[in-house]
Design an enzyme around this catalytic site. Structure first.
Site, mmCIF file in Angstrom:
data_model
loop_
_atom_site.group_PDB
_atom_site.id
_atom_site.type_symbol
_atom_site.label_atom_id
_atom_site.label_comp_id
_atom_site.label_asym_id
_atom_site.label_seq_id
_atom_site.Cartn_x
_atom_site.Cartn_y
_atom_site.Cartn_z
ATOM 1 N N CYS A 1 0.831 -1.207 0.000
ATOM 2 C CA CYS A 1 0.000 0.000 0.000
ATOM 3 C C CYS A 1 0.867 1.259 0.000
ATOM 4 O O CYS A 1 0.584 2.224 -0.715
ATOM 5 C CB CYS A 1 -0.949 0.009 1.189
ATOM 6 S SG CYS A 1 -2.152 -1.331 1.146
ATOM 7 N N THR A 2 1.915 1.232 0.796
ATOM 8 C CA THR A 2 2.845 2.358 0.817
ATOM 9 C C THR A 2 3.500 2.518 -0.548
ATOM 10 O O THR A 2 3.588 3.636 -1.076
ATOM 11 C CB THR A 2 3.908 2.157 1.919
ATOM 12 O OG1 THR A 2 3.236 2.077 3.177
ATOM 13 C CG2 THR A 2 4.910 3.296 1.941
#
Length: 162
Positions: free
Chosen positions: A45-46
């Site tokens: 996600c990052t």
């Protein structure tokens, strides 16, 4: 119902990290890229949000805008936005309404069998609210196809064909 190119995008109204309501209608007349992601502060996600950050000139300009949506609370997303130096809106779908409307709500997240996170997905919505690109990933460790997103933006006149 799986959304596809040519479908009308579902409307949404969600709070951003500054506790301001943002809706799909706020982007009328402008192309919008919507990135759903399972959870802030997780590895992929990052990487997904930082990929958007690193190409922000393409995704956030006078012809286009971008939002990231997850089921995290606005406060969590605010800290994530600050730590990753993200200059675009992150929206909280804590009640899972947008995830349901876009049909991207994951029954269980394989990472820890958590229920009710958004599947990693990407949608390009034109200025008339019509989906021009839709990608819903079943494997949370996969990244959206940014090359395909960029190609879609070219067809919409957002990016040059160089």
């Amino acid at each position: 119902m799986t959304l596809k190119k040519g479908d009308k995008a579902p409307s949404f109204k969600l709070f951003n990290t500054e506790k301001k309501e943002i809706s799909l209608e706020d982007f009328k007349g402008k192309n919008l890229i919507v990135h759903f992601f399972p959870a802030a502060f997780t590895g992929v996600c990052t990487a997904q949000m930082c990929t958007v950050r690193d190409a922000i000139g393409l995704y956030h300009n006078d012809k286009c805008d971008v939002v990231g949506i997850s089921v995290d609370m606005p406060f969590t997303l605010g800290k994530f936005k600050e730590m990753q130096n993200l200059s675009f809106n992150l929206l909280s779908d804590f009640n899972k309404e947008a995830s349901n409307a876009f049909d991207v709500l994951c029954a269980s997240w394989t990472a820890m069998n958590l229920k009710g996170v958004s599947k990693r997905s990407a949608f390009v919505i034109d200025g008339n609210g019509i989906i021009q690109y839709a990608e819903v990933l079943e494997n949370a460790s996969d990244m959206p196809n940014f090359a395909a997103i960029n190609e879609t933006l070219k067809t919409l006149g957002v990016a040059s064909s160089n």
